[in-house]
Design a protein around this motif. Structure first.
Motif, PDB file in Angstrom:
ATOM      1  N   ALA A  13       5.316   4.258  -1.187  1.00  0.00           N
ATOM      2  CA  ALA A  13       4.617   3.743  -1.808  1.00  0.00           C
ATOM      3  C   ALA A  13       5.127   2.290  -1.038  1.00  0.00           C
ATOM      4  CB  ALA A  13       5.026   3.293  -0.820  1.00  0.00           C
ATOM      5  N   SER A  14       5.102   1.783  -0.686  1.00  0.00           N
ATOM      6  CA  SER A  14       5.758   0.167  -0.474  1.00  0.00           C
ATOM      7  C   SER A  14       7.016  -0.399   0.184  1.00  0.00           C
ATOM      8  CB  SER A  14       6.214   0.105  -1.952  1.00  0.00           C
ATOM      9  OG  SER A  14       6.410   0.048  -2.503  1.00  0.00           O
ATOM     10  N   PRO A  15       6.390  -0.536   1.713  1.00  0.00           N
ATOM     11  CA  PRO A  15       7.862  -0.837   2.886  1.00  0.00           C
ATOM     12  C   PRO A  15       8.572  -1.961   2.207  1.00  0.00           C
ATOM     13  CG  PRO A  15       6.188  -1.118   3.918  1.00  0.00           C
ATOM     14  CD  PRO A  15       5.530  -0.573   2.469  1.00  0.00           C
ATOM     15  N   GLY A  16      10.188  -1.807   2.674  1.00  0.00           N
ATOM     16  CA  GLY A  16      11.003  -2.628   2.475  1.00  0.00           C
ATOM     17  C   GLY A  16      11.921  -3.214   3.019  1.00  0.00           C
ATOM     18  N   THR A  17      13.349  -3.935   2.927  1.00  0.00           N
ATOM     19  CA  THR A  17      14.085  -3.580   4.134  1.00  0.00           C
ATOM     20  C   THR A  17      14.989  -4.617   3.399  1.00  0.00           C
ATOM     21  OG1 THR A  17      13.747  -6.388   4.582  1.00  0.00           O
ATOM     22  CG2 THR A  17      12.596  -4.049   5.877  1.00  0.00           C
ATOM     23  N   ALA A  18      16.737  -3.650   3.615  1.00  0.00           N
ATOM     24  CA  ALA A  18      18.458  -3.921   3.072  1.00  0.00           C
ATOM     25  C   ALA A  18      18.310  -4.992   2.754  1.00  0.00           C
ATOM     26  CB  ALA A  18      18.800  -3.385   3.123  1.00  0.00           C
ATOM     27  N   LEU A  19      19.195  -5.663   1.390  1.00  0.00           N
ATOM     28  CA  LEU A  19      19.453  -7.120   1.491  1.00  0.00           C
ATOM     29  C   LEU A  19      20.218  -7.252   2.444  1.00  0.00           C
ATOM     30  CD1 LEU A  19      20.035  -7.050  -1.820  1.00  0.00           C
ATOM     31  CD2 LEU A  19      18.185  -7.583  -1.339  1.00  0.00           C
ATOM     32  N   SER A  20      21.041  -6.583   3.127  1.00  0.00           N
ATOM     33  CA  SER A  20      21.366  -6.349   5.060  1.00  0.00           C
ATOM     34  C   SER A  20      20.824  -7.366   6.096  1.00  0.00           C
ATOM     35  CB  SER A  20      22.513  -5.666   4.953  1.00  0.00           C
ATOM     36  OG  SER A  20      21.838  -4.657   5.377  1.00  0.00           O
ATOM     37  N   GLN A  21      19.368  -6.851   5.635  1.00  0.00           N
ATOM     38  CA  GLN A  21      18.469  -7.025   7.413  1.00  0.00           C
ATOM     39  C   GLN A  21      18.357  -8.730   7.075  1.00  0.00           C
ATOM     40  OE1 GLN A  21      15.867  -4.619   6.151  1.00  0.00           O
ATOM     41  NE2 GLN A  21      15.802  -3.864   8.185  1.00  0.00           N
ATOM     42  N   GLY A  22      18.624  -9.777   6.183  1.00  0.00           N
ATOM     43  CA  GLY A  22      18.696 -10.588   5.569  1.00  0.00           C
ATOM     44  C   GLY A  22      19.563 -11.689   6.251  1.00  0.00           C
ATOM     45  N   ARG A  79      -1.317   3.381   5.403  1.00  0.00           N
ATOM     46  CA  ARG A  79      -0.686   1.877   6.202  1.00  0.00           C
ATOM     47  C   ARG A  79      -0.970   0.943   5.640  1.00  0.00           C
ATOM     48  NH1 ARG A  79       0.464   1.919  11.994  1.00  0.00           N
ATOM     49  NH2 ARG A  79       0.512  -0.106  12.765  1.00  0.00           N
ATOM     50  N   TYR A  80       0.545   0.510   5.786  1.00  0.00           N
ATOM     51  CA  TYR A  80       1.194  -1.251   5.252  1.00  0.00           C
ATOM     52  C   TYR A  80       2.108  -1.909   5.645  1.00  0.00           C
ATOM     53  CZ  TYR A  80       3.864   1.169   1.369  1.00  0.00           C
ATOM     54  OH  TYR A  80       4.874   1.245   1.297  1.00  0.00           O
ATOM     55  N   SER A  81       2.583  -2.304   5.225  1.00  0.00           N
ATOM     56  CA  SER A  81       3.171  -3.610   6.278  1.00  0.00           C
ATOM     57  C   SER A  81       3.595  -4.300   4.973  1.00  0.00           C
ATOM     58  CB  SER A  81       3.126  -4.654   7.712  1.00  0.00           C
ATOM     59  OG  SER A  81       2.251  -5.494   6.934  1.00  0.00           O
ATOM     60  N   GLU A  82       4.869  -4.562   4.806  1.00  0.00           N
ATOM     61  CA  GLU A  82       5.625  -5.460   4.108  1.00  0.00           C
ATOM     62  C   GLU A  82       6.332  -6.946   5.120  1.00  0.00           C
ATOM     63  OE1 GLU A  82       9.104  -6.274  -0.100  1.00  0.00           O
ATOM     64  OE2 GLU A  82       8.562  -3.779   0.846  1.00  0.00           O
ATOM     65  N   GLY A  87      15.723 -11.060   2.900  1.00  0.00           N
ATOM     66  CA  GLY A  87      16.359  -9.900   1.804  1.00  0.00           C
ATOM     67  C   GLY A  87      15.279  -9.893   0.371  1.00  0.00           C
ATOM     68  N   ARG A  88      14.167 -11.183   0.141  1.00  0.00           N
ATOM     69  CA  ARG A  88      13.322 -11.866  -0.145  1.00  0.00           C
ATOM     70  C   ARG A  88      12.085 -11.364   0.177  1.00  0.00           C
ATOM     71  NH1 ARG A  88      15.129 -14.500  -4.432  1.00  0.00           N
ATOM     72  NH2 ARG A  88      17.227 -14.845  -4.169  1.00  0.00           N
ATOM     73  N   PHE A  89      11.213 -10.703  -1.022  1.00  0.00           N
ATOM     74  CA  PHE A  89       9.599  -9.799  -0.561  1.00  0.00           C
ATOM     75  C   PHE A  89       9.524 -11.756  -0.609  1.00  0.00           C
ATOM     76  CE2 PHE A  89       5.415  -9.473  -2.949  1.00  0.00           C
ATOM     77  CZ  PHE A  89       4.765  -9.023  -1.755  1.00  0.00           C
ATOM     78  N   VAL A  90       8.146 -11.261   0.881  1.00  0.00           N
ATOM     79  CA  VAL A  90       7.265 -12.601   0.885  1.00  0.00           C
ATOM     80  C   VAL A  90       5.454 -12.310   0.934  1.00  0.00           C
ATOM     81  CG1 VAL A  90       6.460 -14.111   2.625  1.00  0.00           C
ATOM     82  CG2 VAL A  90       8.799 -13.599   2.345  1.00  0.00           C
ATOM     83  N   SER A  91       5.448 -10.752   1.479  1.00  0.00           N
ATOM     84  CA  SER A  91       4.486 -10.415   1.437  1.00  0.00           C
ATOM     85  C   SER A  91       4.050  -8.805   1.657  1.00  0.00           C
ATOM     86  CB  SER A  91       3.150 -11.511   2.217  1.00  0.00           C
ATOM     87  OG  SER A  91       3.899 -10.779   3.966  1.00  0.00           O
ATOM     88  N   PRO A 131       6.864  -4.716  -4.197  1.00  0.00           N
ATOM     89  CA  PRO A 131       6.651  -3.123  -3.995  1.00  0.00           C
ATOM     90  C   PRO A 131       7.710  -2.208  -4.536  1.00  0.00           C
ATOM     91  CG  PRO A 131       5.825  -4.475  -1.786  1.00  0.00           C
ATOM     92  CD  PRO A 131       7.313  -5.657  -3.167  1.00  0.00           C
ATOM     93  N   LEU A 132       7.056  -0.763  -4.330  1.00  0.00           N
ATOM     94  CA  LEU A 132       7.514   0.359  -4.849  1.00  0.00           C
ATOM     95  C   LEU A 132       8.511   0.863  -3.581  1.00  0.00           C
ATOM     96  CD1 LEU A 132       9.358   2.777  -6.115  1.00  0.00           C
ATOM     97  CD2 LEU A 132       7.487   3.826  -6.275  1.00  0.00           C
ATOM     98  N   SER A 133       9.654   0.786  -2.325  1.00  0.00           N
ATOM     99  CA  SER A 133      10.119   1.465  -1.878  1.00  0.00           C
ATOM    100  C   SER A 133      10.605   2.449  -1.504  1.00  0.00           C
ATOM    101  CB  SER A 133      10.060  -0.210  -0.464  1.00  0.00           C
ATOM    102  OG  SER A 133       9.039  -1.034  -1.139  1.00  0.00           O
ATOM    103  N   TRP A 134      10.925   3.814  -1.289  1.00  0.00           N
ATOM    104  CA  TRP A 134      11.576   4.841  -1.551  1.00  0.00           C
ATOM    105  C   TRP A 134      12.607   4.332  -1.212  1.00  0.00           C
ATOM    106  CZ3 TRP A 134      10.555   6.696  -5.871  1.00  0.00           C
ATOM    107  CH2 TRP A 134       8.339   6.921  -6.228  1.00  0.00           C
ATOM    108  N   TRP A 135      12.312   3.867   0.050  1.00  0.00           N
ATOM    109  CA  TRP A 135      13.828   3.780   1.372  1.00  0.00           C
ATOM    110  C   TRP A 135      14.527   1.928   0.807  1.00  0.00           C
ATOM    111  CZ3 TRP A 135       8.948   4.307   2.675  1.00  0.00           C
ATOM    112  CH2 TRP A 135       8.226   2.946   2.857  1.00  0.00           C
ATOM    113  N   GLU A 136      14.540   1.733  -0.096  1.00  0.00           N
ATOM    114  CA  GLU A 136      14.739   0.570  -0.970  1.00  0.00           C
ATOM    115  C   GLU A 136      15.931   0.979  -2.221  1.00  0.00           C
ATOM    116  OE1 GLU A 136      15.312  -1.829   0.641  1.00  0.00           O
ATOM    117  OE2 GLU A 136      14.473  -1.712   2.436  1.00  0.00           O
TER     118      GLU A 136
END
Length: 207
Positions: A13-22, A79-82, A87-91, A131-136
């Protein structure tokens, strides 16, 4: 018909990115899954990551269309985008189509908390919610407060962690969602199963 509780969270449910990406590293490899139920593929879930200046945009696209005798009996499209920065959530912006019923949720982190606009109207969550992101998996375990991208509401979940061979991790969650998730030692998402309201388990297989 199936998975009224589980399907909105196949994103989990909710996409995100790894902290290293920032930190200027290239976005990680995309995820491409087949959604399986009782041995049959009923849909797909793809997650892609792109760099946009200092921001990383994760796009999650779930399409589930189980059929009977060649006729689609249920349609679920989420369909959604985060957006994250450093590494910090924006929107996050989400659009869910469940059998023709459209649910939209938008949320943005601000100085006074997370402003959410969803099916129940405007809601302000305390700072720190993401957001809850299964890949995070760094968001799991109960230390980080989570909300759902198909509801905008905070989750109430219980977590259990197990060690896997090779340094990997298995997470189990109970409460509003009953799911099992596997990750490599590097944190890459490699397994997922969730129990639906009808008692049937839905799982992911690499596409």
């Amino acid at each position: 018909m199936i998975l009224r509780r589980a399907l909105p969270l196949l994103l989990a449910a909710s996409p995100g990115t790894a902290l290293s990406q920032g930190r200027g590293l290239p976005p990680r490899e995309a995820y491409r899954w087949r959604v399986m139920r009782q041995g049959s593929a009923i849909g797909t879930h793809n997650v892609t990551f792109t760099q946009r200046g200092e921001e990383v945009v994760a796009l999650s696209d779930v399409t589930i269309t189980p059929s009977f005798l060649g006729v689609v009996v249920y349609r679920y499209e989420h369909r959604y985008s985060e957006v994250t920065r450093g590494g910090r959530f924006v929107s996050v912006a989400s659009r869910l189509n469940r059998n023709g019923t459209i649910i939209e949720v938008e949320a943005r982190a601000g100085a006074n908390g997370v402003e959410v606009q969803g099916p129940e109207g405007a809601l302000r969550l305390p700072s720190g919610y993401v957001p809850l992101s299964w890949w995070e998996p760094q968001r799991f375990g109960g230390q980080v407060p989570l909300f759902g991208t198909s509801t905008g509401r905070p989750f109430e979940l219980r977590w259990a962690r197990e060690a896997l061979a090779g340094g990997g991790t298995r997470w189990r969650t109970a409460g509003e969602i009953e799911a099992v998730l596997d990750y490599t030692a590097e944190g890459r998402w490699v397994g997922y199963s969730v129990r639906g309201d009808d008692g049937v388990t839905v799982s992911y297989a690499p596409a």
